[in-house]
Design a protein around this motif. Structure first.
Motif, PDB file in Angstrom:
ATOM      1  N   THR A 175      12.171  38.994  22.296  1.00  9.99           N
ATOM      2  CA  THR A 175      12.519  38.822  23.719  1.00  9.99           C
ATOM      3  C   THR A 175      14.020  38.773  23.966  1.00  9.99           C
ATOM      4  O   THR A 175      14.455  38.882  25.113  1.00  9.99           O
ATOM      5  CB  THR A 175      11.891  37.529  24.270  1.00  9.99           C
ATOM      6  N   ASN A 221      18.297  39.647  23.570  1.00 11.16           N
ATOM      7  CA  ASN A 221      19.210  40.789  23.602  1.00 11.16           C
ATOM      8  C   ASN A 221      19.924  40.836  22.257  1.00 11.16           C
ATOM      9  O   ASN A 221      20.573  39.889  21.852  1.00 11.16           O
ATOM     10  CB  ASN A 221      20.207  40.608  24.745  1.00 11.16           C
ATOM     11  N   TRP A 222      19.845  41.948  21.551  1.00 10.68           N
ATOM     12  CA  TRP A 222      20.412  42.059  20.211  1.00 10.68           C
ATOM     13  C   TRP A 222      21.873  42.502  20.217  1.00 10.68           C
ATOM     14  O   TRP A 222      22.541  42.441  19.190  1.00 10.68           O
ATOM     15  CB  TRP A 222      19.614  43.060  19.373  1.00 10.68           C
ATOM     16  N   ARG A 223      22.368  42.959  21.325  1.00  5.97           N
ATOM     17  CA  ARG A 223      23.705  43.528  21.350  1.00  5.97           C
ATOM     18  C   ARG A 223      24.764  42.442  21.175  1.00  5.97           C
ATOM     19  O   ARG A 223      24.659  41.344  21.726  1.00  5.97           O
ATOM     20  CB  ARG A 223      23.960  44.254  22.666  1.00  5.97           C
TER      21      ARG A 223
END
Length: 208
Positions: free
Chosen positions: A202, A204-206
């Motif tokens: 769920t 945000n990987w950035r």
């Protein structure tokens, strides 16, 4: 109470498992024959086949015990516990008390060596994945039963088990290629990776 005959049969089976795992982990699965396993226990090939259909069954005998222990642990989790938490607690508690389960048959160090070897042996890895799929079906059915839903009509039990099984596969691969092959290491990796499920799915990987 276990009879003398039953005790002798159990001891023979356990001796065959120990011999098989020792041979597999020292000279390789493919290079080990049923005759060698039987000879190590001083029994006939015919006796080996009374206990196991073949080498694969002997290779996974202890793992089947631990998987049965996990299934029982899931079944015993409190009914009010959310499904993913039930799976998490069952597997972590399983790693906590696995030593007693395993060492009733083989030294835990030998079990862990075999566990690692499965990852690096194509025939064993294929069998492991096939067997794991069957266990996943069982667990999905258990979750559906716990929640009072139809496993064939509601996709959530199978989705939850698919996510959970994926985490376990990542854990197995990372542990088997790392430097620490201890029980504590795989238990710690399991906990750490399960804790990442929510953020991974769920978040945000950035990088900022």
């Amino acid at each position: 109470m276990e009879t003398l005959r039953e005790r002798k049969k159990r001891r023979t089976r356990e001796a065959l498992v120990r011999a098989a795992l020792e041979l597999f982990t020292t000279q390789g699965y493919e290079r080990t024959t049923v005759d060698e396993i039987a000879e190590a226990v001083d029994v006939s090939q015919r006796t080996f086949f009374r206990y196991f259909a073949g080498k694969e069954d002997a290779a996974f005998a202890v793992q089947e015990m631990t998987e049965a222990h996990f299934v029982a642990a899931v079944r015993a989790r409190p009914p009010q516990e959310p499904p993913m938490e039930a799976l998490r607690q069952a597997v972590l508690e399983g790693w906590d008390d696995i030593r007693e389960t395993v060492e009733s048959v083989v030294p835990v160090e030998l079990y862990l060596r075999m566990y690692r070897m499965i990852e690096s042996t194509p025939a064993l890895l294929a069998a492991h994945l096939r067997r794991a799929a069957a266990t996943e079906q069982t667990i999905a059915g258990l979750l559906a039963e716990r929640e009072g839903i139809d496993v064939d009509a509601d996709p959530r039990p199978r989705l939850a088990v698919a996510v959970f099984a994926g985490v376990i596969r990542v854990t197995e691969r990372q542990w088997s290629t790392g430097d620490d092959f201890s029980l504590a290491a795989i238990r710690s990796l399991t906990a750490a990776y399960l804790d990442q499920v929510g953020p991974a799915l769920t978040g945000n990987w950035r990088a900022a």
